[in-house]
Design a protein around this motif. Structure first.
Motif, PDB file in Angstrom:
ATOM      1  N   LYS A 101       0.823  -1.201   0.000  1.00 28.24           N
ATOM      2  CA  LYS A 101       0.000   0.000   0.000  1.00 28.24           C
ATOM      3  C   LYS A 101       0.864   1.261   0.000  1.00 28.24           C
ATOM      4  CE  LYS A 101      -3.388  -2.841   0.301  1.00 28.24           C
ATOM      5  NZ  LYS A 101      -2.568  -4.061   0.273  1.00 28.24           N
ATOM      6  N   ARG A 165      -0.463   7.975   5.602  1.00 28.57           N
ATOM      7  CA  ARG A 165      -1.440   7.132   6.301  1.00 28.57           C
ATOM      8  C   ARG A 165      -2.175   6.140   5.413  1.00 28.57           C
ATOM      9  NH1 ARG A 165      -5.311  10.116  10.262  1.00 28.57           N
ATOM     10  NH2 ARG A 165      -4.431   8.874  11.923  1.00 28.57           N
ATOM     11  N   VAL A 169      -5.171   2.831   6.500  1.00 29.23           N
ATOM     12  CA  VAL A 169      -6.508   2.519   5.990  1.00 29.23           C
ATOM     13  C   VAL A 169      -6.694   1.007   5.869  1.00 29.23           C
ATOM     14  CG1 VAL A 169      -7.955   2.648   3.910  1.00 29.23           C
ATOM     15  CG2 VAL A 169      -6.800   4.692   4.761  1.00 29.23           C
ATOM     16  N   PHE A 170      -5.631   0.332   5.459  1.00 30.29           N
ATOM     17  CA  PHE A 170      -5.744  -1.091   5.142  1.00 30.29           C
ATOM     18  C   PHE A 170      -5.399  -2.000   6.313  1.00 30.29           C
ATOM     19  CE2 PHE A 170      -5.228   1.076   1.115  1.00 30.29           C
ATOM     20  CZ  PHE A 170      -6.200   0.472   0.338  1.00 30.29           C
ATOM     21  N   ARG A 405      -7.378  11.537   4.544  1.00 32.15           N
ATOM     22  CA  ARG A 405      -7.303  10.476   5.537  1.00 32.15           C
ATOM     23  C   ARG A 405      -7.228  10.950   6.983  1.00 32.15           C
ATOM     24  NH1 ARG A 405      -4.563   7.358   1.212  1.00 32.15           N
ATOM     25  NH2 ARG A 405      -2.757   8.673   1.517  1.00 32.15           N
ATOM     26  N   GLU A 436     -10.125   7.878   0.119  1.00 31.55           N
ATOM     27  CA  GLU A 436      -9.264   7.440   1.238  1.00 31.55           C
ATOM     28  C   GLU A 436      -8.114   6.554   0.754  1.00 31.55           C
ATOM     29  OE1 GLU A 436     -12.373   6.430   0.909  1.00 31.55           O
ATOM     30  OE2 GLU A 436     -12.381   4.242   0.955  1.00 31.55           O
TER      31      GLU A 436
ATOM     32  N   THR B  68      -8.313   7.540  11.531  1.00 29.42           N
ATOM     33  CA  THR B  68      -8.095   7.522  10.085  1.00 29.42           C
ATOM     34  C   THR B  68      -9.469   7.656   9.446  1.00 29.42           C
ATOM     35  OG1 THR B  68      -6.362   5.903  10.494  1.00 29.42           O
ATOM     36  CG2 THR B  68      -6.962   6.295   8.210  1.00 29.42           C
ATOM     37  N   THR B  69      -9.649   8.738   8.707  1.00 25.97           N
ATOM     38  CA  THR B  69     -10.969   8.993   8.142  1.00 25.97           C
ATOM     39  C   THR B  69     -11.030   8.361   6.755  1.00 25.97           C
ATOM     40  OG1 THR B  69     -10.208  11.090   7.253  1.00 25.97           O
ATOM     41  CG2 THR B  69     -11.213  11.137   9.420  1.00 25.97           C
ATOM     42  N   CYS B  70     -11.908   7.406   6.620  1.00 26.86           N
ATOM     43  CA  CYS B  70     -11.967   6.670   5.364  1.00 26.86           C
ATOM     44  C   CYS B  70     -13.222   7.016   4.567  1.00 26.86           C
ATOM     45  CB  CYS B  70     -11.887   5.182   5.633  1.00 26.86           C
ATOM     46  SG  CYS B  70     -10.342   4.702   6.397  1.00 26.86           S
ATOM     47  N   GLU B 103     -15.335  -3.632  12.365  1.00 27.52           N
ATOM     48  CA  GLU B 103     -13.916  -3.988  12.308  1.00 27.52           C
ATOM     49  C   GLU B 103     -13.671  -5.329  13.001  1.00 27.52           C
ATOM     50  OE1 GLU B 103     -11.077  -3.396  10.493  1.00 27.52           O
ATOM     51  OE2 GLU B 103     -11.548  -1.282  10.817  1.00 27.52           O
ATOM     52  N   SER B 109     -11.440  -3.477   7.583  1.00 26.56           N
ATOM     53  CA  SER B 109     -10.262  -2.920   6.910  1.00 26.56           C
ATOM     54  C   SER B 109      -9.589  -3.955   6.016  1.00 26.56           C
ATOM     55  CB  SER B 109      -9.264  -2.385   7.928  1.00 26.56           C
ATOM     56  OG  SER B 109      -9.811  -1.298   8.612  1.00 26.56           O
ATOM     57  N   LEU B 110      -9.554  -5.172   6.484  1.00 28.90           N
ATOM     58  CA  LEU B 110      -8.932  -6.235   5.704  1.00 28.90           C
ATOM     59  C   LEU B 110      -9.770  -6.541   4.461  1.00 28.90           C
ATOM     60  CD1 LEU B 110      -6.329  -7.655   6.173  1.00 28.90           C
ATOM     61  CD2 LEU B 110      -7.521  -9.446   7.422  1.00 28.90           C
ATOM     62  N   ARG B 112     -11.186  -4.482   2.719  1.00 27.55           N
ATOM     63  CA  ARG B 112     -10.884  -3.439   1.746  1.00 27.55           C
ATOM     64  C   ARG B 112      -9.607  -3.753   0.945  1.00 27.55           C
ATOM     65  NH1 ARG B 112     -12.291   1.958   4.033  1.00 27.55           N
ATOM     66  NH2 ARG B 112     -11.574   1.083   5.972  1.00 27.55           N
ATOM     67  N   ASN B 113      -8.909  -4.779   1.361  1.00 29.33           N
ATOM     68  CA  ASN B 113      -7.565  -5.033   0.834  1.00 29.33           C
ATOM     69  C   ASN B 113      -7.512  -5.068  -0.690  1.00 29.33           C
ATOM     70  OD1 ASN B 113      -4.853  -5.486   1.023  1.00 29.33           O
ATOM     71  ND2 ASN B 113      -5.035  -7.680   1.423  1.00 29.33           N
ATOM     72  N   ILE B 114      -6.488  -4.439  -1.231  1.00 29.20           N
ATOM     73  CA  ILE B 114      -6.239  -4.538  -2.662  1.00 29.20           C
ATOM     74  C   ILE B 114      -4.801  -4.999  -2.873  1.00 29.20           C
ATOM     75  CG2 ILE B 114      -7.914  -2.878  -3.571  1.00 29.20           C
ATOM     76  CD1 ILE B 114      -5.937  -0.697  -3.303  1.00 29.20           C
ATOM     77  N   LEU B 138      -6.831 -12.990   1.965  1.00 30.23           N
ATOM     78  CA  LEU B 138      -6.341 -12.852   3.338  1.00 30.23           C
ATOM     79  C   LEU B 138      -7.521 -12.633   4.281  1.00 30.23           C
ATOM     80  CD1 LEU B 138      -4.162 -12.604   5.461  1.00 30.23           C
ATOM     81  CD2 LEU B 138      -3.832 -10.218   4.800  1.00 30.23           C
ATOM     82  N   VAL B 292      -7.117  -4.401  19.379  1.00 31.12           N
ATOM     83  CA  VAL B 292      -7.840  -3.692  18.326  1.00 31.12           C
ATOM     84  C   VAL B 292      -8.866  -2.719  18.925  1.00 31.12           C
ATOM     85  CG1 VAL B 292      -9.535  -5.539  17.995  1.00 31.12           C
ATOM     86  CG2 VAL B 292      -9.085  -3.950  16.142  1.00 31.12           C
ATOM     87  N   THR B 297      -6.778   5.023  15.954  1.00 31.28           N
ATOM     88  CA  THR B 297      -7.164   5.429  14.608  1.00 31.28           C
ATOM     89  C   THR B 297      -8.537   4.886  14.239  1.00 31.28           C
ATOM     90  OG1 THR B 297      -6.056   3.516  13.673  1.00 31.28           O
ATOM     91  CG2 THR B 297      -4.803   5.560  13.752  1.00 31.28           C
ATOM     92  N   ARG B 298      -9.015   3.928  15.026  1.00 30.91           N
ATOM     93  CA  ARG B 298     -10.299   3.319  14.715  1.00 30.91           C
ATOM     94  C   ARG B 298     -11.374   3.622  15.759  1.00 30.91           C
ATOM     95  NH1 ARG B 298      -8.182   2.861  10.569  1.00 30.91           N
ATOM     96  NH2 ARG B 298      -7.781   1.008   9.320  1.00 30.91           N
TER      97      ARG B 298
END
Lengths: 545, 344
Positions: A101, A165, A169-170, A405, A436, B68-70, B103, B109-110, B112-114, B138, B292, B297-298
């Motif tokens: 990322k 950041r 996010v991930f 973010r 984001e 963390t603002t998503c 979460e 968040s996971l 969302r993984n790319i 994953l 967690v 951030t969460r």
């Protein structure tokens, strides 16, 4: 730029991993990848520890004798003060979700640029000195001694992190490398390891008012010059009140907007906009900087520089503060400033004097972002614009990391774009590279120097690559953004990877599109470029018919 | 021995050694130690360690509100925010709880993984491109593992209770609904082992992961695989006296421990590995589970601009005031027509 390799050479990224483990691999601190050491005078000026003349390229960094104690003591202190640090050290499972990322990893293939690894560089030291397993088992527990090589490795890699950041996010636990980088840089700074680009900016801003160290009169000159440019191009006089007591609003911009293209065009846009609505505002020679390079050095320094904004608002007795298009200015203002300086009882809850809109969500910190402000003006029909004046612009929008973010400012700029640009001229980059998930320009956080151009161009590759995609697919020729650092760094990046694309602020397009009653005939945009379908060209067309 | 081998083989040998220890222990008639003493100790250490670590985190303050603002933040009322926006950038405590729930329960968040890849163009390197695509393996492996583990643990309640609570029986029935073997095969047991094996395999076969993995990553995976495998072996192949197991478990649960004879070594191996996991848990990365919930951030709302966050160690800093500038440049400022505080 001359020395740096051609794009075709630079993109030969080798994702093969070294045979040796990361613990045994010394950082290869090579030219093009690091920012020079901070000059003694800057460190002295802000009264930070261990000012000295030293050189990154040399072996001897002239560390103080007790550097190790200082760093470890500093780490212990921050473990106590920042739950984030302790937690982020403890709970990472090294799942690797963050690995690809990071724009620096994608651009360099250097495994230590995977956020998880960059954190391990510090985490390994934490384990060695603060965890029983690490004390007993050493390397097997992922622990290692804090040696000079390790410290140099921190310096090298913590300055290959732009605090964007994206990794956070991930991460399934929201682990934020930016937070660790900030704290790591504080530790480096505590033994006098600062980078010049950041420290020079900090010291000049601290002593004078802005990063560029402009004197008050030079500041006024620059702003006046841009106001004159406005008059030349539009026929509209946009005089700027400076240090005016009792103005309703204090307007603060990043210095990039008044001293370097293309930021200057954005500033011209601000001035036209304010003139149009007849805003009672003032700019300040003392709080002449929105961007906060101090934050790239330490939380403490970030606070020092940020303090000037409220101080000046108090002195000038304004009601509230309006902020320009700047990325990390908004992260600092949004996530730190209210906590640092509350209560802010000398200002009022921001209300737009034009539309009467109460910015309720800014009631605590009393600052409004220009994008919110302008979007609100459009919503209430207060601005008459001709989007065709921007018809020569085919735009894609770059969400700057920090507003995206750390603040969640995504829609406002897009809303404005849709008002000032012909609808068919706006194209989004692929979804995995915006909002984001946006990619950093690769040069923020004090890294936009000249000596580290290789790493800048590599770090910016993912961003450039996405721009290139829309440039080729839709003929996009402009990259819009609401960040001055972007406006400073993206032109270089675009020139390198996607030369057909220029960079523009959003308010520049607003200024361009605004229709004043008493303006002269507009045939060029704020950059003196011919408008499509206006002036001679249009006249010729008419004749032909 | 290179880094990877050392960090993989050492935990492997350690887990095998643990198996051997339990086996030898039982052969040496130390059933009371392995059936009673160690389990009690393990549970004690688990809770003490857990509390200790959580207190240690809680003692460090959260000086700044750094979510963390998503998604789009709440600003002007006419920017409508969808439910997804509110979940990714919560503005109230309730939405923050929802964000955390998503979460924790769904690994948002996971999800969302790319993944990214550099598509190389051999003829024209400048045409080489980075491409991105959604990557959920994953997430799938992780969520399969965690939920399977949860169900397996809940199923085990039946050993410690008499009568067995209804939900446990129901859960076991649902778990074993595909009947193709006697005794009924619990799917979660199989999924657990497969998922952990996948997580282990990706660590070994993905070069980047192999590069960054430590013994602390392999050890818990190997340990959990061993626990799963020993459980499966015990249930389906080397059958143990289930009534005796239950007697022991209830004895432990009611603090009146008894050690019935003839349960079989495989059971003690299984139990011992579980005990090791309990002891290991609070001192390892497995603490990500409680951790967690503490992640700043969460777990913080994105309401910085309208709700105050207090930093307990906030302190005043030194900075030059306006007069510092004016004193320095007064004459020039006056000349430039800038207003000044003092004429001289």
């Amino acid at each position: 730029m001359a020395k740096i390799p051609k794009p075709a050479e630079l993109i030969q990224i080798d994702y093969k991993l070294p045979a040796k483990s990361w613990m045994e691999t010394k950082a290869d601190i090579r030219p093009g990848y690091y920012v020079n050491a901070a000059s003694r005078k800057w460190v002295e000026l802000v009264d930070y520890p261990y000012p000295r003349d030293w050189n990154v390229a040399e072996d001897d960094w002239k560390l103080p004798d007790n550097w190790k104690e200082i760093v470890l003591q500093g780490m212990e202190d921050r473990l106590e003060r920042f739950r984030s640090l302790k937690l982020f050290f403890d709970i990472c499972v090294r799942c690797g979700a963050c690995a690809d990322k990071c724009h620096f990893f994608l651009g360099t293939g250097d495994p230590k640029n995977m956020p998880v690894m960059r954190a391990e560089l510090m985490r390994s030291v934490y384990r060695r000195y603060f965890k029983t397993a690490g004390k007993v088992l050493g390397e097997l527990a992922g622990a290692r001694d804090l040696t000079e090589d390790v410290l140099k490795e921190w310096f090298f890699y913590l300055h290959q992190c732009t605090i964007c950041r994206r990794c956070s996010v991930f991460c399934p636990y929201g682990i934020d490398m930016a937070e660790m980088t900030l704290i790591g840089r504080e530790l480096l700074s505590s033994v006098g390891l600062n980078i010049d680009w950041a420290m020079a900016s900090v010291a000049q801003c601290y002593d004078r008012g802005s990063h560029i160290g402009a004197t008050p009169q030079a500041f006024k000159d620059m702003i006046d010059f841009l106001a004159e440019e406005n008059e030349r191009i539009t026929g509209i006089s946009t005089p700027v009140p400076i240090n005016k007591k009792g103005a309703e609003i204090l307007f603060i911009v990043p210095s990039g907007d008044y001293f370097a293209d293309p930021g200057t065009y954005t500033l011209m846009g601000y001035l036209l906009l304010f003139k149009y609505i007849g805003l009672d505002y003032t700019m300040s020679t003392y709080a002449a900087e929105g961007g906060n390079f101090g934050w790239f050095v330490s939380h403490e320094m970030g606070k020092r520089l940020n303090a000037k904004m409220y101080e000046e608002a108090k002195r000038l007795k304004v009601k509230w503060i309006l902020g320009g298009e700047c990325g990390h200015m908004w992260r600092v203002c949004n996530q730190y400033m209210p906590t640092w300086f509350a209560p802010v009882d000398f200002l009022e809850e921001p209300v737009s004097p034009i539309t009467g809109t109460k910015f309720e969500t800014a009631k605590l910190h009393k600052m409004v972002h220009i994008s919110e402000f302008t979007a609100d003006l459009f919503k209430h029909g207060k601005l008459k614009v001709d989007p065709q004046r921007n018809a020569h612009i085919k735009l894609t929008f770059h969400d700057s990391c920090n507003p995206a973010r750390a603040m969640g400012l995504l829609e406002e700029p897009r809303y404005i774009i849709n008002q000032v640009l012909p609808k068919e001229n706006f194209f989004e980059m692929p979804p995995n590279t915006i909002r984001e998930k946006t990619f950093c320009c690769g040069s923020s956080a004090g890294l936009n120097a000249n000596e580290n151009m290789d790493i800048r161009m590599l770090g910016g590759l993912p961003r450039a690559n996405a721009v290139k995609y829309v440039a080729e697919k839709y003929g996009v020729n402009h990259l819009g953004c609401v960040c001055a650092l972007d406006r400073a760094t993206l032109p270089t990046l675009m020139q390198y990877w996607v030369p057909e694309v220029d960079v523009t602020g959003i308010t520049e397009m607003v200024g361009n599109a605004l229709i004043f009653d008493d303006e002269i005939e507009r045939t060029t945009d704020l950059r003196d470029r011919d408008l499509v379908g206006f002036g001679e060209e249009a006249a010729e067309e008419e004749e032909a018919e | 021995m290179d880094f990877f081998k050392r960090h993989f083989l050492v935990p492997l040998i350690a887990v095998l050694a643990l198996v051997a220890i339990a086996y030898i222990g039982v052969k040496a008639n130390l059933e009371f130690v392995f059936g009673v003493v160690i389990p009690y100790l393990a549970v004690l250490i688990f809770f003490e360690g857990l509390i200790y670590r959580i207190i240690s985190w809680a003692r460090s303050p959260v000086p700044f509100k750094i979510p963390t603002t998503c998604a789009q933040v709440r600003t002007l009322p006419w920017f409508k925010r969808t439910i997804a926006d509110k979940l990714d950038n919560p503005d109230t405590r309730l939405w923050t709880v929802a964000r955390m729930a998503l979460e924790v329960l769904a690994f948002r968040s996971l999800f969302r993984n790319i993944r990214s890849e550099l598509r190389r163009d051999k003829d024209n390197p400048e045409k080489s491109r980075l491409v991105y695509w959604s990557y959920k393996w994953l997430w799938l492996g992780a969520i399969a593992f965690h939920y399977a583990f949860l169900v397996v643990i809940l199923r085990h309640i039946r050993f410690f209770t008499q009568p067995v609570p209804h939900f446990v029986t129901a859960l076991a029935e649902a778990d074993g609904f595909v009947q193709f073997y006697v005794p009924t095969v619990y799917l979660t047991g199989v999924i657990l082992v497969l998922a952990v094996t996948y997580l282990l395999a990706r660590r070994i076969y993905t070069p980047t992961l192999r590069y960054l993995s430590l013994a602390a990553d392999y050890f818990p995976l190997l340990l959990i695989i061993s626990i799963g495998v020993s459980g499966i072996l015990m249930r389906y192949f080397y059958k143990v006296d289930i009534a005796a197991v239950k007697q022991l478990a209830i004895g432990l649960a009611t603090l009146k421990p008894v050690v019935p004879a003839g349960i079989g070594s495989i059971f003690y191996i299984h139990l011992f590995l579980v005990c090791v996991l309990f002891v290991y848990f609070p001192f390892s990365k497995l603490m990500h589970a409680p951790g967690v919930f503490f992640s700043p951030t969460r777990n913080l709302p994105g309401d910085n601009r309208w709700r105050l966050h207090v930093n307990p160690w906030n302190y005043p800093v030194k900075f030059p005031d306006y007069m510092h500038q004016e004193d320095h440049y007064r004459e020039a400022m006056i000349e430039a027509g800038l207003p000044v505080e003092k004429e001289k």
